[in-house]
Design a protein around this motif. Structure first.
Motif, PDB file in Angstrom:
ATOM      1  N   MET A 127      -0.350  -5.701   2.862  1.00 29.71           N
ATOM      2  CA  MET A 127      -1.802  -5.844   2.924  1.00 29.71           C
ATOM      3  C   MET A 127      -2.185  -7.314   3.104  1.00 29.71           C
ATOM      4  SD  MET A 127      -4.441  -3.825   2.954  1.00 29.71           S
ATOM      5  CE  MET A 127      -3.948  -2.294   2.141  1.00 29.71           C
ATOM      6  N   HIS A 128      -2.039  -7.803   4.336  1.00 28.27           N
ATOM      7  CA  HIS A 128      -2.418  -9.171   4.642  1.00 28.27           C
ATOM      8  C   HIS A 128      -3.652  -9.184   5.540  1.00 28.27           C
ATOM      9  CE1 HIS A 128       2.066  -9.923   3.944  1.00 28.27           C
ATOM     10  NE2 HIS A 128       1.440 -10.603   3.003  1.00 28.27           N
ATOM     11  N   LYS A 129      -4.490 -10.211   5.370  1.00 28.81           N
ATOM     12  CA  LYS A 129      -5.653 -10.390   6.230  1.00 28.81           C
ATOM     13  C   LYS A 129      -5.222 -10.936   7.592  1.00 28.81           C
ATOM     14  CE  LYS A 129      -9.227 -12.629   4.805  1.00 28.81           C
ATOM     15  NZ  LYS A 129     -10.296 -11.828   5.454  1.00 28.81           N
ATOM     16  N   PRO A 162       0.776  -1.244   0.000  1.00 33.05           N
ATOM     17  CA  PRO A 162       0.000   0.000   0.000  1.00 33.05           C
ATOM     18  C   PRO A 162       0.805   1.290   0.000  1.00 33.05           C
ATOM     19  CG  PRO A 162      -0.163  -1.125   2.121  1.00 33.05           C
ATOM     20  CD  PRO A 162       0.501  -2.071   1.186  1.00 33.05           C
ATOM     21  N   THR A 163       2.059   1.257   0.424  1.00 35.08           N
ATOM     22  CA  THR A 163       2.893   2.467   0.356  1.00 35.08           C
ATOM     23  C   THR A 163       4.081   2.273  -0.579  1.00 35.08           C
ATOM     24  OG1 THR A 163       4.111   1.757   2.346  1.00 35.08           O
ATOM     25  CG2 THR A 163       2.264   3.270   2.660  1.00 35.08           C
ATOM     26  N   ASP A 198       7.672   8.042   0.388  1.00 38.64           N
ATOM     27  CA  ASP A 198       6.653   7.028   0.628  1.00 38.64           C
ATOM     28  C   ASP A 198       5.407   7.397  -0.168  1.00 38.64           C
ATOM     29  OD1 ASP A 198       7.963   5.311   2.624  1.00 38.64           O
ATOM     30  OD2 ASP A 198       7.897   7.086   3.905  1.00 38.64           O
ATOM     31  N   VAL A 199       5.112   6.634  -1.213  1.00 38.99           N
ATOM     32  CA  VAL A 199       3.955   6.883  -2.071  1.00 38.99           C
ATOM     33  C   VAL A 199       2.776   6.086  -1.527  1.00 38.99           C
ATOM     34  CG1 VAL A 199       3.012   6.691  -4.392  1.00 38.99           C
ATOM     35  CG2 VAL A 199       5.422   7.302  -4.068  1.00 38.99           C
ATOM     36  N   ASN A 200       1.793   6.780  -1.004  1.00 41.84           N
ATOM     37  CA  ASN A 200       0.663   6.127  -0.347  1.00 41.84           C
ATOM     38  C   ASN A 200      -0.433   5.832  -1.374  1.00 41.84           C
ATOM     39  OD1 ASN A 200      -1.287   5.174   1.391  1.00 41.84           O
ATOM     40  ND2 ASN A 200      -1.097   6.852   2.856  1.00 41.84           N
ATOM     41  N   ILE A 201      -0.244   4.737  -2.125  1.00 44.47           N
ATOM     42  CA  ILE A 201      -1.237   4.417  -3.157  1.00 44.47           C
ATOM     43  C   ILE A 201      -2.555   3.975  -2.529  1.00 44.47           C
ATOM     44  CG2 ILE A 201       0.513   3.863  -4.888  1.00 44.47           C
ATOM     45  CD1 ILE A 201      -0.109   0.921  -4.418  1.00 44.47           C
TER      46      ILE A 201
END
Length: 516
Positions: A492-494, A380-381, A405-408
């Motif tokens: 991005m993990h559950k 995500p970043t 840090d690119v916060n997509i």
């Protein structure tokens, strides 16, 4: 008595630096920048959500200090465009202080960690042209590998569902995470080594799984010495474990390479006695070994080891995780799942299994994948960039050596861009071509450092998700919605692995599955 002056000195110190940064035309920054630790006190995880909250208060470009490290957090499409388009070369470096880059990145010489320059450009060319090119992905061998592994995934699920059941239509609860990881890892090991993940000798499969898990464990840990050099001693235990990780990685890769070479010698002996005119694409390892033979002084073992690690880590976890998020969303939105199945039924039917050539005729399935990547991008970043020279972003002066840090995640969930971004609505991508929409949608990054495995990832995601929808009925295990909470780390993990109630869709597909 002199201790009374300490708070005054601290306040004056912070005020002086605050106004000094303003005079230097630096971006907005939180006022309370503490001595030594800087803005560390503001950091919470998931980091993308933390940076998004700071952007709501200070604007889409926020200047932060973490110990000795300057950081630029960017949370708007226009600012990202300035960084990764106008200033792409300036921000093409990687931070040269990260402990994991020293060991997992082979002393900052791997494609993920190497600074911008001739060495990185050569590695990038190898990845994009020799290993992950469109020709290789579109070759019959590449298509066969992906289709075969997806079929095997379907077969494993089918076997688990009907095992011990009185009727083939009875559903079973299945733990999806290990199944998806096995499929994604097998795709990569077959592309790299020419054999399935579970077909590796001895304990190599378990060691590979442990290696990927350990890599992400280190990537999610804060190393104090990365930000405050004289506190590097606090990372002594972590550094020892990273040294052990590198030794284990090198030993495993060396064993896998030796195993591959021995098998190639045996195949060469057999091929001399058989007229096999079938043209096959070489495994990626074969390409690297041939490069090593022609330029041994450059393609040393450590370079090959780091390339293999990058391929395995990047190609396995992100694909498996994205499919897990996709089906979590579909189970919580059964109307979307039904619409996707109707599309597949109308185009493919149930007399044959979905093929990769069908995907271009399944736009709604593609919309589901795009919406999943929009809401839950694997990284995500993105991985941090670093400025190699002074540059201007948003009218502010960004000094050399500033981490970017690119916060997509923030951009792809911006209500001003997407409208009701928390709602899973694949229809928003109707008629939209590609998986990158300017700088509003870029789950694989952008610019020179864009992920070279984007094409492979999309093919695997599309075929796997489409086939699983075609072959099985999916339901939640109870009346509760699937837990969508994220692990509080950099990726991005559950938190809760996906479990689903699965049943074969109908007799025709069942007959096909039994023939796989």
């Amino acid at each position: 008595m002199h201790l009374y002056y300490l708070p005054i000195a601290v306040v004056l110190y912070m005020a002086t630096f605050h106004f000094w940064r303003k005079l230097q035309k630096r971006p907005p920054t939180p006022f309370l920048c503490l001595p030594v630790i800087g803005h560390f006190w503001l950091v919470t995880f998931p980091l993308a959500e933390c940076l998004a909250k700071l952007a709501e208060r200070y604007g889409p470009i926020v200047y932060l200090e973490f110990g000795w490290t300057r950081s630029l957090a960017v949370c708007s499409a226009s600012a990202v465009e300035e960084c990764l388009s106008k200033n792409d070369v300036a921000f093409c470096n990687r931070p040269h202080r990260i402990l994991i880059g020293k060991y997992a990145g082979n002393n900052f010489t791997s494609i993920n960690f190497a600074p911008y320059g001739p060495h990185w450009r050569n590695l990038r060319r190898i990845a994009a042209v020799e290993l992950l090119s469109s020709h290789r992905l579109q070759s019959l061998s590449g298509i066969h590998i992906r289709a075969d592994e997806v079929r095997l995934l379907v077969q494993r699920l089918y076997s688990k569902v009907i095992a011990g059941s009185d009727t083939e239509s009875k559903s079973k609860v299945v733990d999806m995470r290990p199944e998806l990881f096995d499929m994604a890892m097998s795709v990569m090991t077959r592309l790299i080594f020419g054999k399935r993940y579970q077909g590796l000798q001895a304990n190599s499969a378990k060691k590979l799984e442990k290696m990927v898990e350990t890599f992400f464990g280190f990537a999610n840990v804060v190393h104090f010495g990365d930000f405050i050099p004289y506190l590097r001693w606090l990372d002594w235990g972590k550094e020892r474990r990273l040294q052990k990780f590198k030794q284990d990685r090198d030993a495993l890769m060396r064993d896998l390479i030796e195993e591959y070479i021995m098998e190639m010698k045996v195949k060469d002996c057999h091929s001399e006695n058989n007229d096999d005119s079938t043209v096959k694409v070489k495994p990626m390892l074969q390409v690297l070994l041939e490069l090593q033979q022609s330029q041994p002084e450059y393609y040393k073992d450590e370079i090959i080891f780091s390339i293999l690690l990058d391929l395995l880590v990047g190609g396995s976890d992100s694909s498996a995780t994205t499919i897990e998020w996709a089906f979590s969303l579909l189970l919580n939105h059964p109307e979307v799942l039904k619409k996707a199945h109707t599309e597949i039924e109308n185009h493919v039917g149930h007399d044959r299994l979905l093929a990769e050539s069908d995907l271009k005729s399944l736009p709604y399935v593609q919309c589901i994948i795009k919406e999943t990547l929009r809401m839950y991008p694997p990284n995500p970043t993105l991985f941090p960039h670093e400025s190699s020279k002074d540059c201007i972003v948003g009218g502010y002066l960004i000094p050399q050596g500033t981490s970017l840090d690119v916060n997509i995640w923030a951009i792809q969930n911006d209500p001003n861009i997407w409208g009701d971004p928390q709602n899973f609505r694949p229809e928003r991508f109707d008629g939209v071509e590609g998986y990158r929409i300017g700088f509003k949608m870029m789950p694989f990054g952008s610019g020179r450092r864009i992920c070279p495995g984007e094409g492979l990832a999309i093919r695997v995601l599309s075929l796997a998700i489409g086939s699983l929808i075609q072959c099985f009925e999916w339901e939640r295990i109870d009346d509760q919605l699937v837990d969508m909470n994220k692990v509080p780390d950099l990726f991005m993990h559950k938190i809760v692995p996906l479990q689903a109630r699965v049943a074969p869709r109908h007799g025709a597909i069942t007959k096909l599955l039994t023939k796989i």
